[in-house]
Design a protein around this motif. Structure first.
Motif, short mmCIF file in Angstrom:
data_model
loop_
_atom_site.label_atom_id
_atom_site.label_comp_id
_atom_site.label_asym_id
_atom_site.label_seq_id
_atom_site.Cartn_x
_atom_site.Cartn_y
_atom_site.Cartn_z
N GLU A 1 0.88 -1.19 -0.09
CA GLU A 1 0.16 0.12 0.04
C GLU A 1 1.02 1.22 0.06
OE1 GLU A 1 -3.75 -1.46 2.59
OE2 GLU A 1 -3.27 0.48 3.02
N ALA A 2 1.93 1.12 0.67
CA ALA A 2 2.79 2.54 0.84
C ALA A 2 3.46 2.65 -0.50
CB ALA A 2 3.81 2.16 1.69
N ALA A 3 3.92 1.67 -1.18
CA ALA A 3 4.43 1.87 -2.48
C ALA A 3 3.55 2.55 -3.54
CB ALA A 3 5.14 0.63 -2.80
N GLU A 4 2.34 1.84 -3.38
CA GLU A 4 1.27 2.42 -4.34
C GLU A 4 0.93 3.80 -4.22
OE1 GLU A 4 0.55 -0.05 -6.49
OE2 GLU A 4 -0.51 1.78 -7.68
N TYR A 5 0.82 4.09 -2.65
CA TYR A 5 0.58 5.56 -2.51
C TYR A 5 1.58 6.26 -3.14
CZ TYR A 5 0.79 9.78 -0.13
OH TYR A 5 0.93 11.24 -0.05
N PHE B 1 11.03 3.29 -5.40
CA PHE B 1 9.44 2.48 -4.98
C PHE B 1 10.01 1.12 -4.44
CE2 PHE B 1 7.55 5.29 -8.48
CZ PHE B 1 7.18 6.26 -7.52
N LYS B 2 10.94 0.33 -5.23
CA LYS B 2 11.55 -0.91 -4.93
C LYS B 2 12.31 -0.98 -3.57
CE LYS B 2 15.01 -3.58 -6.43
NZ LYS B 2 16.09 -3.58 -7.32
N PHE B 3 13.08 0.24 -3.33
CA PHE B 3 13.63 0.43 -2.05
C PHE B 3 12.85 0.52 -0.93
CE2 PHE B 3 17.91 1.85 -4.15
CZ PHE B 3 17.88 0.46 -4.72
N MET B 4 11.86 1.46 -1.25
CA MET B 4 10.70 1.75 -0.12
C MET B 4 10.06 0.22 0.21
SD MET B 4 7.37 3.70 -0.40
CE MET B 4 8.06 5.35 -0.58
N GLN B 5 9.80 -0.46 -0.63
CA GLN B 5 9.07 -1.63 -0.34
C GLN B 5 10.02 -2.67 0.57
OE1 GLN B 5 6.49 -2.98 -3.53
NE2 GLN B 5 6.00 -4.71 -2.58
N GLN B 6 11.30 -2.83 0.09
CA GLN B 6 12.25 -3.63 0.85
C GLN B 6 12.54 -2.93 2.21
OE1 GLN B 6 15.80 -3.81 -1.65
NE2 GLN B 6 14.90 -4.92 -3.12
N ASP C 1 9.49 -3.86 4.58
CA ASP C 1 9.41 -4.86 4.97
C ASP C 1 10.65 -5.45 5.91
OD1 ASP C 1 7.09 -5.87 3.71
OD2 ASP C 1 8.10 -6.14 1.52
N TYR C 2 11.88 -4.81 5.68
CA TYR C 2 12.98 -5.44 6.70
C TYR C 2 12.51 -4.59 8.08
CZ TYR C 2 17.27 -5.19 9.07
OH TYR C 2 18.11 -5.37 10.27
N GLU C 3 12.07 -3.43 8.17
CA GLU C 3 11.64 -2.78 9.12
C GLU C 3 10.48 -3.35 10.24
OE1 GLU C 3 13.71 -0.27 10.20
OE2 GLU C 3 12.31 0.27 11.99
N GLN D 1 12.14 2.20 20.22
CA GLN D 1 12.52 3.52 20.73
C GLN D 1 12.13 4.25 19.20
OE1 GLN D 1 13.85 4.66 23.61
NE2 GLN D 1 13.86 2.48 24.23
N GLN D 2 11.59 5.40 19.18
CA GLN D 2 11.46 6.22 18.49
C GLN D 2 12.95 6.90 17.69
OE1 GLN D 2 8.48 9.19 18.57
NE2 GLN D 2 9.17 10.42 17.02
N ALA D 3 12.99 6.59 16.35
CA ALA D 3 14.27 7.16 15.71
C ALA D 3 14.16 7.18 14.19
CB ALA D 3 15.43 5.66 15.88
N THR D 4 15.25 7.68 13.90
CA THR D 4 15.26 7.98 12.48
C THR D 4 16.49 6.91 11.84
OG1 THR D 4 14.83 10.40 12.80
CG2 THR D 4 16.00 9.81 10.63
N VAL D 5 15.99 6.14 10.85
CA VAL D 5 17.13 5.38 10.22
C VAL D 5 17.06 5.47 8.77
CG1 VAL D 5 16.20 3.52 11.94
CG2 VAL D 5 15.01 3.62 9.53
N LEU D 6 18.21 4.77 8.12
CA LEU D 6 18.45 5.05 6.70
C LEU D 6 18.51 3.60 6.31
CD1 LEU D 6 21.71 7.11 6.72
CD2 LEU D 6 19.22 7.74 5.77
N PHE D 7 18.24 3.41 5.03
CA PHE D 7 18.12 1.83 4.34
C PHE D 7 19.46 2.04 3.66
CE2 PHE D 7 16.92 -0.58 0.71
CZ PHE D 7 16.49 -1.73 1.30
N ASP D 8 19.79 0.72 3.56
CA ASP D 8 21.16 0.69 2.89
C ASP D 8 20.73 -0.63 1.83
OD1 ASP D 8 23.64 -0.12 1.76
OD2 ASP D 8 24.33 -0.96 3.63
N PRO D 9 20.69 -0.06 0.54
CA PRO D 9 20.14 -1.06 -0.26
C PRO D 9 21.19 -2.10 -0.76
CG PRO D 9 20.40 1.22 -1.29
CD PRO D 9 20.84 1.03 -0.03
N ASP D 10 22.38 -2.12 -0.46
CA ASP D 10 23.50 -3.27 -0.40
C ASP D 10 23.18 -4.31 0.51
OD1 ASP D 10 24.55 -1.87 -2.84
OD2 ASP D 10 25.92 -0.83 -1.40
N SER D 11 22.97 -3.99 1.87
CA SER D 11 22.64 -4.95 2.62
C SER D 11 21.02 -5.46 2.81
CB SER D 11 23.32 -4.50 4.10
OG SER D 11 22.38 -3.42 4.49
N GLY D 12 20.53 -4.33 2.30
CA GLY D 12 18.78 -4.62 2.43
C GLY D 12 18.41 -4.49 4.03
N GLU D 13 19.38 -3.48 4.65
CA GLU D 13 18.77 -3.32 6.00
C GLU D 13 18.80 -1.99 6.32
OE1 GLU D 13 21.96 -5.24 8.36
OE2 GLU D 13 21.38 -7.26 7.81
#
Ligand code: ADP
Ligand code: MG
Length: 332
Positions: free
Chosen positions: A172-176, A226-231, A234-236, A251-263
């Motif tokens: 749904e998020a990616a579709e939005y 959009f692909k990274f958003m979905q990945q 799902d990881y999160e 804990q409330q936090a700001t995180v970054l997505f690393d496409p190489d590790s998928g984390e």
């Protein structure tokens, strides 16, 4: 328990903030070229973007017009009264020491976007959208022990569109995000170039047991595909559920997505609004727009994709699927 069994015990909640770069010729508050793509670093910068003492910002009317178009696209109208505020923080790419944004009286309040997941229509409510000036860009050359600052992007007009926490899955998020992207490109509000950062999304994700109050969210910053958003989502989701199942609190936090590790990984713990010391910008008058001006902007809108979709179904007898496909992106 398996992954999917564990997931079945939780409800996912997602809210999205998208930064839409407005397709104006000049910056939000200065008469400097807005298209920094082929320019040498720090060549598209005026005394206003540098924040030199005494430099006074002048609001770009075209940015207000594009934001107003967005209001109609979100099925609402622009606010007749809005104002600009200073959001304070320190960073080398923000020479003024504050960002000019709209805090409590933004140009857009409310509205919604309908998305289609398969044939099912879902409504995502819009909380607000505000005009703001982008910061510059810092780069960290690999192997070096210094950073470079390029202020060409400083002062670029952005419309930040914020949703209610209405989405329930990464699909749904990616579709939005896809629907909003198509809409702003369709209306000529944004060039839509995600690689170059013209359309970037921050995604807030939380999980909870069904019926429980909303869980604590973590915000994934600056997703530009959009692909990274979905990945990333799902990881999160998996990570948050594991934490809770292991007896930890999120804990409330700001995180970054690393496409190489998928984390995703932690960037900073989340600051609260009061940390920014918002106050009205004394250099800018409130933005007041007339009913006539609003009517003119509305009159110049092309048919919206949603309207076209309905017309294709009702008047031409197309299937919902075909009508959605045909109106999924700009056609002219
Ligand atoms: P901030 O300005 O600090 O980022 P907001 O309250 O404006 O915070 O919310 C930002 C986004 O987070 C919005 O899209 C909102 O819908 C979403 N959001 C708020 N609470 C939650 C939650 N518990 N889980 C998921 N998303 C949330
Ligand atoms: Mg945020």
């Amino acid at each position: 328990m398996t992954d999917s069994a564990m997931r079945a015990n939780y409800t996912v909640t997602i809210g999205i903030e998208c930064h839409v770069q407005l397709k104006t010729k000049t910056k939000l508050f200065s008469a400097v070229d807005n298209d920094a793509r082929s320019a040498e670093p720090n060549t598209l910068v005026s005394h206003i973007d540098f924040g030199l003492p005494g430099a006074l910002p002048v609001l770009n009317e075209k940015a207000v017009e594009l934001a107003s178009r967005a209001a109609f696209a979100l099925d609402t109208t622009p606010q007749k009264f809005s104002k600009f505020d200073r959001k304070h923080y320190f960073y080398p790419d923000l020479p003024m020491g504050y960002q000019i944004t709209q805090y409590d009286e933004p140009i857009i309040v409310g509205g919604h976007i309908d998305i289609f997941v398969g044939d099912e229509r879902r409504t995502v409510r819009i909380t607000r959208a505000h005009l703001e000036a982008d910061a510059g860009k810092s780069t960290h050359p690999s192997g070096s022990n210094y950073s470079l600052v390029d202020l060409n992007r400083a002062g670029t007009p952005l419309l930040e569109i914020v949703t209610e926490p209405d989405m329930r899955s990464s699909v749904e998020a990616a579709e939005y995000a896809k629907t909003l992207h198509a809409l702003v490109v369709w209306l000529g509000i944004c060039d839509g170039n995600m690689q170059e950062g013209s359309f970037r999304c921050d995604v807030n994700v939380s999980v909870r047991k069904p019926g429980a109050p909303l869980g604590t969210r973590r915000e994934i910053k600056n997703l530009n595909s959009f692909k990274f958003m979905q990945q990333a989502i799902d990881y999160e989701i998996r990570w948050q559920i594991e934490q809770i199942e292991d007896g930890h609190k999120i804990q409330q936090a700001t995180v970054l997505f690393d496409p190489d590790s998928g984390e995703t990984r932690m960037m900073r713990s989340k600051e609260d609004a009061h940390d920014y010391r918002y106050f009205p910008d004394p250099d800018l008058l409130p933005l007041v727009i007339s009913a006539d001006w609003i009517a003119r902007v509305k009159g110049e809108l092309p048919e919206l994709p949603g309207q076209m979709r309905e017309r294709f179904i009702n008047d031409l007898g197309l299937s919902a699927y075909d009508a959605t496909t045909l109106t999924a992106s700009e056609y002219f």
